[in-house]
Design a protein around this motif. Structure first.
Motif, short mmCIF file in Angstrom:
data_model
loop_
_atom_site.label_atom_id
_atom_site.label_comp_id
_atom_site.label_asym_id
_atom_site.label_seq_id
_atom_site.Cartn_x
_atom_site.Cartn_y
_atom_site.Cartn_z
N ARG A 19 0.85 -1.18 0.00
CA ARG A 19 0.00 0.00 0.00
C ARG A 19 0.89 1.24 0.00
N PRO A 20 1.53 1.53 -1.15
CA PRO A 20 2.42 2.70 -1.17
C PRO A 20 1.62 3.99 -1.05
N GLY A 21 2.32 5.04 -0.64
CA GLY A 21 1.69 6.35 -0.57
C GLY A 21 1.35 6.84 -1.96
N PRO A 22 0.78 8.02 -2.05
CA PRO A 22 0.37 8.55 -3.36
C PRO A 22 1.56 8.85 -4.26
N GLN A 23 1.32 8.71 -5.56
CA GLN A 23 2.34 9.03 -6.54
C GLN A 23 2.71 10.49 -6.46
N PHE A 24 3.90 10.80 -6.94
CA PHE A 24 4.35 12.18 -7.05
C PHE A 24 5.07 12.33 -8.38
N THR A 25 5.34 13.55 -8.75
CA THR A 25 5.94 13.84 -10.05
C THR A 25 7.41 14.20 -9.90
N VAL A 26 8.22 13.65 -10.82
CA VAL A 26 9.61 14.05 -10.99
C VAL A 26 9.76 14.42 -12.47
N ARG A 27 10.84 15.07 -12.82
CA ARG A 27 11.10 15.40 -14.22
C ARG A 27 12.34 14.66 -14.68
N PHE A 28 12.24 14.05 -15.86
CA PHE A 28 13.39 13.40 -16.46
C PHE A 28 13.63 14.03 -17.82
N ASP A 29 14.75 14.71 -17.95
CA ASP A 29 15.09 15.43 -19.19
C ASP A 29 13.92 16.30 -19.66
N GLY A 30 13.26 16.95 -18.69
CA GLY A 30 12.17 17.87 -19.00
C GLY A 30 10.80 17.22 -19.08
N ARG A 31 10.73 15.90 -19.04
CA ARG A 31 9.46 15.17 -19.16
C ARG A 31 8.97 14.80 -17.75
N GLU A 32 7.71 15.10 -17.47
CA GLU A 32 7.16 14.73 -16.17
C GLU A 32 6.83 13.24 -16.15
N ILE A 33 7.27 12.57 -15.08
CA ILE A 33 6.92 11.16 -14.89
C ILE A 33 6.45 10.98 -13.45
N THR B 241 19.66 5.98 -5.52
CA THR B 241 19.14 7.31 -5.20
C THR B 241 17.62 7.28 -5.15
N PRO B 242 17.03 7.63 -4.01
CA PRO B 242 15.57 7.65 -3.93
C PRO B 242 14.98 8.74 -4.83
N ALA B 243 13.89 8.43 -5.47
CA ALA B 243 13.13 9.45 -6.21
C ALA B 243 12.43 10.32 -5.17
N THR B 244 12.50 11.62 -5.35
CA THR B 244 11.86 12.54 -4.42
C THR B 244 10.95 13.49 -5.18
N PRO B 245 9.86 13.92 -4.57
CA PRO B 245 8.93 14.81 -5.27
C PRO B 245 9.63 16.04 -5.84
#
Length: 99
Positions: free
Chosen positions: A10-24, A81-85
């Protein structure tokens, strides 16, 4: 079956990061490598001499093939490296420094 359902995760809610300008989207607890793999990105570094594409090789932080630049900091291992919002993740060319 969805692996999250199978594991009862039951992970927490998704968040957005940017990869080479693209939101994922990423999930809490995911590494940068896992977030990139989830959206089909398998290479995010090029070698210094020949510019060959690299991504995760060992997946445990030993080989340094998965280096990325995160928030302006080059040389971070995407598999550790953890992904962070809001993180700004960039493909790393060579060392990530202006050579």
């Amino acid at each position: 079956m969805n692996p999250l359902e199978r594991a009862g995760a039951r992970p927490g809610p998704q968040f957005t990061v940017r990869f080479d300008g693209r939101e994922i989207e990423a999930l809490p607890g995911q590494t940068v490598a896992a977030a990139l793999w989830t959206v089909g990105v398998v290479a995010w570094r090029t070698t210094r001499e020949e510019g060959r594409a690299r991504g995760v090789f060992c997946g445990i932080g030993v080989c340094f093939d998965c280096l990325v630049t995160v928030d302006g900091r080059p040389g971070l291992r995407a598999c550790l490296t953890p992904a962070t919002p809001g993180a700004d993740i960039r493909t790393q060319e060579g060392t990530g420094h202006d050579d």
